[in-house]
Enzyme design. Structure first.
Site, PDB file in Angstrom:
ATOM      1  N   THR A 165      -1.002   0.718 -10.243  1.00 39.52           N
ATOM      2  CA  THR A 165      -2.311   0.252  -9.800  1.00 39.52           C
ATOM      3  C   THR A 165      -3.014   1.255  -8.896  1.00 39.52           C
ATOM      4  O   THR A 165      -4.133   1.009  -8.476  1.00 39.52           O
ATOM      5  CB  THR A 165      -2.179  -1.109  -9.095  1.00 39.52           C
ATOM      6  OG1 THR A 165      -3.457  -1.726  -8.988  1.00 39.52           O
ATOM      7  CG2 THR A 165      -1.559  -0.950  -7.718  1.00 39.52           C
ATOM      8  N   GLU A 182       0.821  -1.208   0.000  1.00 38.60           N
ATOM      9  CA  GLU A 182       0.000   0.000   0.000  1.00 38.60           C
ATOM     10  C   GLU A 182       0.856   1.258   0.000  1.00 38.60           C
ATOM     11  O   GLU A 182       0.539   2.234  -0.691  1.00 38.60           O
ATOM     12  CB  GLU A 182      -0.938  -0.003   1.209  1.00 38.60           C
ATOM     13  CG  GLU A 182      -1.994  -1.098   1.192  1.00 38.60           C
ATOM     14  CD  GLU A 182      -3.076  -0.864   0.147  1.00 38.60           C
ATOM     15  OE1 GLU A 182      -3.060   0.199  -0.513  1.00 38.60           O
ATOM     16  OE2 GLU A 182      -3.939  -1.749  -0.008  1.00 38.60           O
ATOM     17  N   GLU A 212     -12.178   1.007  -9.924  1.00 36.63           N
ATOM     18  CA  GLU A 212     -11.910   0.011 -10.969  1.00 36.63           C
ATOM     19  C   GLU A 212     -12.836   0.138 -12.177  1.00 36.63           C
ATOM     20  O   GLU A 212     -12.401  -0.016 -13.329  1.00 36.63           O
ATOM     21  CB  GLU A 212     -11.981  -1.397 -10.381  1.00 36.63           C
ATOM     22  CG  GLU A 212     -10.777  -1.793  -9.550  1.00 36.63           C
ATOM     23  CD  GLU A 212     -10.751  -1.131  -8.191  1.00 36.63           C
ATOM     24  OE1 GLU A 212      -9.660  -1.036  -7.603  1.00 36.63           O
ATOM     25  OE2 GLU A 212     -11.830  -0.707  -7.712  1.00 36.63           O
ATOM     26  N   ASP A 259      -5.386  -9.830  -7.687  1.00 36.93           N
ATOM     27  CA  ASP A 259      -5.788  -9.064  -8.864  1.00 36.93           C
ATOM     28  C   ASP A 259      -4.640  -8.388  -9.601  1.00 36.93           C
ATOM     29  O   ASP A 259      -4.423  -8.610 -10.798  1.00 36.93           O
ATOM     30  CB  ASP A 259      -6.851  -8.029  -8.480  1.00 36.93           C
ATOM     31  CG  ASP A 259      -6.446  -7.188  -7.269  1.00 36.93           C
ATOM     32  OD1 ASP A 259      -5.426  -7.491  -6.634  1.00 36.93           O
ATOM     33  OD2 ASP A 259      -7.167  -6.222  -6.955  1.00 36.93           O
ATOM     34  N   GLU A 273     -19.452  -3.960  -3.177  1.00 39.45           N
ATOM     35  CA  GLU A 273     -18.073  -4.430  -3.065  1.00 39.45           C
ATOM     36  C   GLU A 273     -17.916  -5.811  -3.688  1.00 39.45           C
ATOM     37  O   GLU A 273     -16.915  -6.101  -4.333  1.00 39.45           O
ATOM     38  CB  GLU A 273     -17.646  -4.449  -1.592  1.00 39.45           C
ATOM     39  CG  GLU A 273     -16.226  -4.898  -1.349  1.00 39.45           C
ATOM     40  CD  GLU A 273     -15.179  -3.880  -1.769  1.00 39.45           C
ATOM     41  OE1 GLU A 273     -13.984  -4.153  -1.574  1.00 39.45           O
ATOM     42  OE2 GLU A 273     -15.543  -2.799  -2.287  1.00 39.45           O
TER      43      GLU A 273
END
Length: 658
Positions: free
Chosen positions: A647, A289, A558, A422, A529
């Protein structure tokens, strides 16, 4: 009468006793008498002696432990863990011989003059841009000071003539710079060419882009009022929450402000970074993160603005993350203390997630390219090669967890494109693009994974036959799809743009429709979600079904991210329309009047969506950025041929051919 007895003989004495009073009178009273410690000790009972010995031993042990703790604190306060110090010593460059008028320097001067003619500065006016090692008096890095000392006379001799260089609107005098001459070239001029390549002055914003700017300013108003300098805004309670304590939202939004042309807001944020962003903190950060948000945000802002402050901060932060890679398998730990350098797995497991360890490569590779420090790139590419060589995959699909000690996959047989896996697939493609399409191993792994998705995870729902990506657990299929999976249509479209098979575009279109319906079929127009898909014909059922625990929305990017890619590749305006609908839903159901946007608990209740009182940093870092780019009429604004987005939506340059 008997005669009296004779007196006893005097005792025999073979020594002489001498008393020295030294001017004091002799006192033999009880108050003056003293017994030896040994005599006192012998008069104690065995129990008393044992108790005293136990207490003394305990105190000695406590003192020893305290000394160790104090030593650790001093080590932390020294500014670098031992591992980082060792790394810094290894990469410290050797001072080259001074050359006043080398051909290389003349070439750099030519580049500067050419770029000044074509480049139009965008950003805060009158920004004072300092060289990398002179950010501020208080914030100067340790390695900057060492380089300053290493220069010594060489720099003084080289700067006998005052030469003024105009650099992106800032005036820099060589004698004021503290970095080495060749370091100035690497950290300033060379990246400046890249910055001008990925950033071009856009046309004025259109009406929909103005809507995004207004939404950003509303979100930023709440952050400035109630959470300035903190990680995340809690807009309903008008306060903040901390994760790392590093101004996460501010750093994540830096390049968004630049792209949206918000000069004043960017200037204020830059000032905070310069004066308040200090990584010498005794705090654990998540490697993944913090890399995608902080390191990625600093690197992209550096490329867009040309301001070396952000590169200096990025290099410092990158060095502090490196202890995470000191594992037996070289698979990094999930967490690292950026103040002490202590890295570790979560308390409940020795595993890291596959997505976390394979979605930091873009950032560390770029940091190596800019700084010349090879260890960043070497560490992450070793992880990539290790994952490539592992068994336990299923036609290119990887499990979700990997052990940091053994370096092997754990929980085998479970495959998903949702959380924990992912971005592994996303970064296979994007690394290949970033490196100039030369690393065929990355491309092969990506293409194989897409074929694995088609073979094992694709299904169609009823009644509308929406194509979706499910999950596989030990051979059993689950019709469950995270909203996170909606990154995939955009990634597929990006691959097609860079020459991959056309049938990838067919799948991208189909999945984009599904992600849109995940929003459209909810009463609020916002996706849950997690969605479950109905696979059997039922008259009273929709395609998308939501369980009570999964119906929250976190303002995730996304769907709009993929809409951006689909529009860039196809130029089909329906994708812009879909994005506009989603923005309107955000404004209607998540906007907080006092400032900011809040995630909500129930996307199925338009009357009571139940705010969760949290604005994630990615709402301003990703969601609004992708919406702004989606609505742009200029397809060259951050062109897909010149940059690749990490990302967390931070654009990094595609490397030019060597």
């Amino acid at each position: 009468m008997y005669p009296p007895p004779a007196p006893p003989p005097a005792p025999h004495r073979d020594f002489i006793s001498v008393t020295l009073s030294l001017g004091e009178s002799y006192d033999n009273s009880k108050s003056r008498r003293r017994r030896s410690c040994w005599r006192k000790w012998k008069q104690l009972s065995r129990l008393q002696r044992n108790v005293i010995l136990f207490v003394l031993g305990f105190l000695i042990l406590c003192g020893f432990l305290y000394s160790l703790h104090t030593a650790d604190q001093w080590k932390a306060l020294s500014g670098r863990p031992a591992e980082v110090e060792k790394m810094k010593q290894e990469v410290l460059p050797v001072l080259p011989a001074p050359q006043k008028e080398s051909a290389e320097q003349e070439g750099f001067a030519d580049i500067l003059s050419q770029k000044r003619q074509r480049h139009f500065r965008r950003g805060p006016p009158h920004l004072q841009i300092r060289p990398p090692n002179t950010v501020s008096k208080d914030g100067m890095q340790d390695d900057a000071k060492e380089r300053e000392a290493a220069l010594g006379k060489a720099q003084q001799e080289e700067n006998t003539q005052r030469t003024v260089i105009s650099w992106r609107g800032a005036v820099i005098e060589p004698e004021q710079a503290t970095e080495l001459p060749y370091k100035r070239a690497e950290a300033s001029i060379k990246p400046l060419v890249l910055a001008s390549k990925i950033w071009k002055e856009p046309a004025p914003p259109n009406e929909r882009q103005k809507g995004v700017i207004e939404a950003f300013l509303h979100a930023w108003k709440g952050y400035q009022k109630f959470a300035w300098g903190h990680d995340e805004l809690k807009p309903v309670s008008k306060t903040f929450s901390e994760w790392f304590g590093l101004g996460l939202t501010l750093i994540d939004a830096l390049d968004t402000m630049w792209i949206l042309g918000l000069k004043q807001e960017f200037k204020q944020a830059r000032k905070w970074v310069s004066e308040n962003l200090d990584f010498q903190k005794n705090v654990d950060v998540n490697l993944f993160e913090s890399t995608i948000r902080i390191l990625g945000g600093l690197l992209s802002t550096y490329h867009l603005s040309g301001d070396s402050l952000f590169l200096t901060k990025a290099e410092d932060f990158g060095k502090r993350l490196m202890p995470a890679f000191t594992t037996p398998s070289k698979i990094p730990y999930s967490d690292v203390n950026i103040g002490t350098g202590f890295a570790h797995s979560p308390q409940w497991t020795s595993d890291s997630t596959v997505a976390e360890v394979t979605s930091i490569q873009l950032e560390f590779r770029e940091l190596s390219r800019l700084t010349g420090i090879k260890k960043f790139q070497e560490a992450v590419e070793e992880v990539t090669k290790h994952i490539h060589s592992l068994s336990g995959k299923k036609d290119g699909l990887v499990p979700m967890f990997i052990n940091t000690n053994s370096g092997l996959f754990t929980h085998p047989g479970v495959f998903t494109l949702g959380a924990r896996a992912d971005s592994y697939y996303e970064y296979l493609l994007k690394q290949w693009i970033q490196g100039g399409k030369k690393e065929t191993q990355l491309l092969e792994d990506y293409v194989k994974a897409i074929e694995g998705i088609k073979a094992h995870l694709l299904r169609q729902s009823q009644p509308r036959k929406l194509t979706f990506v499910g999950e596989l657990a030990h051979g059993r299929f689950s019709a469950k799809m995270d909203h996170l999976v909606c990154f995939l249509p955009g990634t597929l479209a990006l691959g097609v743009h860079h020459g991959l098979p056309a049938d990838h575009m067919d799948l991208a279109r189909a999945l984009m429709e599904t992600c849109y319906q995940m929003n459209q079929q909810m009463e609020t127009g916002l996706s849950p979600e997690i969605a479950h898909f109905n696979m059997y014909p039922r008259a009273d059922h929709k395609d998308v079904e939501v369980k009570p625990a999964d119906r929250h929305n976190l303002l995730r990017p996304e769907t709009v991210e993929s809409l951006f890619y689909l529009y860039r590749v196809t130029r089909d305006r329906k994708y812009q329309d879909w994005g506009w609908e989603i923005l309107q839903s955000f404004n209607k159901y998540t906007r907080v009047p006092s400032g900011g946007y809040s995630s909500i608990n129930n996307v199925q209740n338009s009357h009571k969506p139940e705010p969760r009182d949290k604005m994630e940093s990615f709402f301003v870092g990703e969601t609004l950025k992708y919406l702004y780019l989606l609505f742009s009429d200029d397809l060259e604004l951050l062109s897909l041929d010149s940059c690749v987005f990490n990302t967390e939506a931070h654009p990094l340059p595609i490397w030019a051919p060597a």
